[in-house]
Motif scaffolding. Structure first.
Motif: not given
Length: 101
Positions: A40-43, A60-61, A69-71, A80-82
């Motif tokens: 529900v959050k943007a990031a 994760l890394y 994934l793009t930090p 991290f964008f949702a």
């Protein structure tokens, strides 16, 4: 950290924050609505992302290094964008369904 429960009014407020001309558009040909995964959050910060994905920091890394994934840096905070997390989860789901049982 259990997922947050939002009332119907709060969910609509979240939707109203997204401009109607952007809502439902695709990014890179594929837009996965993060809300289908309860995001529900943007990031999300690194700790939240680790908890959401139920993986360790090294995993994760490793996903970041593979380009899955793009930090995004905001000051000292790594986010991290949702939408990226939702795409990542969908790719994992598709990969799991492609494997023979």
């Amino acid at each position: 950290m259990p997922g947050r429960h939002h009332s119907y009014r709060q969910q609509n407020a979240i939707l109203d924050a997204v401009p109607s001309d952007v809502r439902g558009t695709t990014i890179d040909g594929r837009f996965i609505d993060p809300r289908i995964f309860g995001l529900v959050k943007a990031a999300y910060g690194v700790g939240e992302t680790l908890e959401l994905l139920s993986i360790g920091r090294t995993s994760l890394y490793a996903a970041v290094k593979r380009g899955e994934l793009t930090p995004v840096k905001f000051g000292k905070k790594t986010l991290f964008f949702a939408s990226d997390l939702a795409s990542f989860l969908m790719k994992l789901k598709e990969a799991a369904s492609d494997r023979p049982a």
